[in-house]
Design an enzyme around this catalytic site. Structure first.
Site, PDB file in Angstrom:
ATOM      1  CG  HIS A  71       4.194   3.759   8.344  1.00 47.57           C
ATOM      2  ND1 HIS A  71       4.233   4.670   7.315  1.00 47.57           N
ATOM      3  CD2 HIS A  71       3.764   2.588   7.784  1.00 47.57           C
ATOM      4  CE1 HIS A  71       3.840   4.078   6.199  1.00 47.57           C
ATOM      5  NE2 HIS A  71       3.561   2.818   6.453  1.00 47.57           N
ATOM      6  NE  ARG A  79      -1.772  -2.267   2.697  1.00 48.90           N
ATOM      7  CZ  ARG A  79      -1.902  -3.534   2.337  1.00 48.90           C
ATOM      8  NH1 ARG A  79      -2.940  -3.904   1.666  1.00 48.90           N
ATOM      9  NH2 ARG A  79      -0.988  -4.440   2.653  1.00 48.90           N
ATOM     10  CB  THR A  80       3.642   2.500   2.069  1.00 49.16           C
ATOM     11  OG1 THR A  80       2.988   2.118   3.265  1.00 49.16           O
ATOM     12  CG2 THR A  80       4.348   3.836   2.281  1.00 49.16           C
ATOM     13  NE  ARG A  85       7.481   0.504   4.471  1.00 51.19           N
ATOM     14  CZ  ARG A  85       6.250  -0.001   4.400  1.00 51.19           C
ATOM     15  NH1 ARG A  85       6.065  -1.231   3.989  1.00 51.19           N
ATOM     16  NH2 ARG A  85       5.205   0.725   4.755  1.00 51.19           N
ATOM     17  CE  LYS A 118      26.483  -4.070  -9.189  1.00 48.01           C
ATOM     18  NZ  LYS A 118      26.772  -2.983 -10.158  1.00 48.01           N
TER      19      LYS A 118
END
Ligand code: NCD
Length: 312
Positions: free
Chosen positions: A137, A59-60, A109, A88
């Protein structure tokens, strides 16, 4: 008109926004919904949103992408770490620095508490915290508050029960910080090992009434206006056996609903695993998918406000 206090701002913590900032955002969200697609298109035209998702998201990320598209902008980003130089060994610092070269705003995030604050120090463009470890959040909480206003017409005076993994659930912390701007009553319910981190809510108990419980109690729940359910955050347990002990510890089903007020609103940031049974979905009380839809509206307004000094 009041100045746009979101212009060019980072959104690292909801604590950085006061009640009048939040209400300004909610008002702008309502206003933006009424604009024609052509008018909306002007707000993000030729602007680029970069996203960096070190943890899974549905959703975000999608709502931010949809929001950016709805204001005429475009998105670039990394959500599959294996296909980027992060695989890497490139550092968060260097990755943010490069993303900053290519975008006008960045959504991050990351599994570490403090990651967004760190990124905001590096980046010239605004950083939006899309979830930082178990810490916060903020945009989820903004859309949660907006959902409460849309569905209950107010926040002041509400009795809100928050159920689930209160130890690791970052949405809960941002939500509590956001709610502390209002006159609300909070009931926290969690298994004993997943109780709220006291150090993270230090000071909140002076601002609002908070009751902590380890079991659902009909007496306390009976007059709750909102039941906010959360998932057990399996990925944050260092010991898988600890997770096994609490797995499936609570389930809201249509039977339990009978104990509540008939108009109680059931919210959930989603994803839902097994904590809300599917037989609840068809009830008018179940507003979690509506909540996800408000997420796109609110994030469209947030992006427009951050990217434009006078968006409307
Ligand atoms: C939440 C998260 O990532 O913290 N998801 C979301 O953004 N709606 C909740 C969760 O994962 O349980």
């Amino acid at each position: 008109m009041k100045n746009n206090r979101f212009f060019n701002r980072d959104v690292v913590s909801i604590k950085d926004f006061q009640r009048d900032d939040l209400e300004y955002l909610f008002k702008k969200t309502d206003e933006m919904k009424k604009l024609s697609p052509k008018e909306k298109d002007e707000l993000g035209k030729a602007r680029i949103m970069g996203y960096l998702f070190y943890e899974p998201s549905t959703r975000t990320r999608m709502s931010f992408e949809a929001a950016m598209a709805s204001i005429g902008g475009s998105s670039i980003g990394i959500s599959d770490l294996k296909s980027s130089s992060i695989e890497k060994g490139e550092s968060l610092q260097d990755t943010v620095r490069v993303m900053d070269l290519y975008s006008d705003i960045i959504i991050l995030r990351h599994q570490l508490d403090g990651s967004s604050k760190f990124a905001a120090e590096i980046s010239d463009h605004p950083i939006i915290n899309g979830g930082s470890g178990s810490e916060e959040h903020p945009t989820q909480a903004m859309l949660d508050l907006y959902t409460m206003i849309r569905e209950k017409k107010k926040i002041d005076g509400l009795k809100i029960c928050i159920l689930g993994d209160l130890k690791y659930g970052r949405t809960i912390y941002s939500l509590l910080y956001g709610l502390s701007n209002y006159d609300v009553e909070i009931i926290l319910v969690s298994p004993p090992t997943l109780q709220i981190r006291q150090e993270s809510i230090y000071g909140l108990k002076n601002k609002m009434k908070i009751v902590e419980l380890v079991e659902m109690s009909e007496k306390v729940f009976r007059d709750a206006d909102i039941l906010y359910v959360t998932r057990i955050q399996k990925e944050r347990f260092s010991d898988p056996q600890e997770y096994e002990k609490v797995k499936g510890a609570y389930t809201i089903d249509s039977n339990i609903l009978k104990q509540f007020k008939s108009d109680i609103a059931i919210m959930h940031p989603l994803p839902r695993i097994d904590e809300i049974s599917q037989d609840v979905d068809s009830k008018t009380n179940a507003i979690y998918f509506k909540q996800a839809s408000y997420g796109k509206d609110l994030r469209s307004a947030l992006l427009a406000l951050i990217l434009n000094e006078s968006p409307l």
